[in-house]
Design a protein around this motif. Structure first.
Motif, short mmCIF file in Angstrom:
data_model
loop_
_atom_site.label_atom_id
_atom_site.label_comp_id
_atom_site.label_asym_id
_atom_site.label_seq_id
_atom_site.Cartn_x
_atom_site.Cartn_y
_atom_site.Cartn_z
N PRO A 31 0.80 -1.23 0.00
CA PRO A 31 0.00 0.00 0.00
C PRO A 31 0.84 1.28 0.00
O PRO A 31 0.43 2.29 -0.57
N GLY A 32 2.02 1.24 0.62
CA GLY A 32 2.82 2.46 0.68
C GLY A 32 3.65 2.71 -0.56
O GLY A 32 4.26 3.77 -0.68
N TYR A 33 3.63 1.77 -1.51
CA TYR A 33 4.47 1.90 -2.70
C TYR A 33 4.14 3.17 -3.49
O TYR A 33 5.02 3.87 -3.95
N ARG A 34 2.84 3.48 -3.61
CA ARG A 34 2.42 4.65 -4.39
C ARG A 34 2.81 5.95 -3.70
O ARG A 34 2.94 6.98 -4.34
#
Length: 199
Positions: A31-34
């Protein structure tokens, strides 16, 4: 793929530089990739040179030897010995514990520029005239000799000259002498660029 500079802090010596290339990576696309927040990623680097280097490049330069004018007659007080001459000496300090490969630059006007390691007797010498503004760059790690960062002049090495890749800086202090042919100008310089090297 070419090796690129990579700075890593592995022990109490602080950040050190290696030249390496990334061969594998694992980047979880959670989820934190973006948002640019990545946790648990890994990159595997491979370096052909096992040494680590100081982050800041060191530079030492000297001009050709020139004589001093000496005392003027009649002598006055205080005594004036004139402007000090140049000895053509360079003192290089490799603060690491491994040999380091320097980059040596000869700048004209000079003929047959030579740099001698006083301790070992090793010499880099090139039978080439350099005009004002010309730079002969000797990369002892790569084993190249380039005129004005262009054409190779490796063939101009004299019989006294050692193979470029054997011309290294031992750990500690190394004394060099810059000399040249008789038609050289005192403004000619030899510059040694290097980084302390560590195992």
């Amino acid at each position: 793929m070419d090796e690129l500079p990579l700075v890593a802090w592995l022990d109490d010596r602080g950040p050190l530089l290696v030249y390496a290339r990334a061969v594998r990576r694992s980047v979880p696309a959670g989820p934190g990739y973006r948002l640019g927040t990545i946790v648990g990623g890994a990159v595997e680097w491979v370096a052909s040179d096992p040494r680590r280097y100081g982050v800041v490049e060191q530079v030492v330069a000297a001009t050709l030897p020139t004589s001093e004018p000496g005392l003027s007659w009649p002598m006055g007080w205080p005594l004036n010995f004139g402007t000090p001459g140049s000895s053509g000496a360079l003192v290089v300090v490799n603060a690491g514990d491994a040999e380091s490969h320097p980059v040596v630059e000869f700048r004209g006007p000079v003929t047959t520029p030579a740099l001698t390691n006083i301790s070992t007797g090793d010499v880099l010498e090139y039978d080439i005239p350099l005009a004002a503004g010309d730079v002969l760059t000797v990369d002892t790690r790569a084993g190249t000799v380039l005129l004005n960062r262009g054409a190779s002049r490796l063939y101009s090495a004299t019989k006294r000259s050692v193979p470029e890749q054997t011309f290294t800086l031992a750990p500690g202090v190394t004394n060099f002498a810059f000399r040249a042919g008789p038609d050289s100008e005192p403004t000619a310089t030899a510059t040694v660029r290097y980084r302390p090297a560590y195992w």
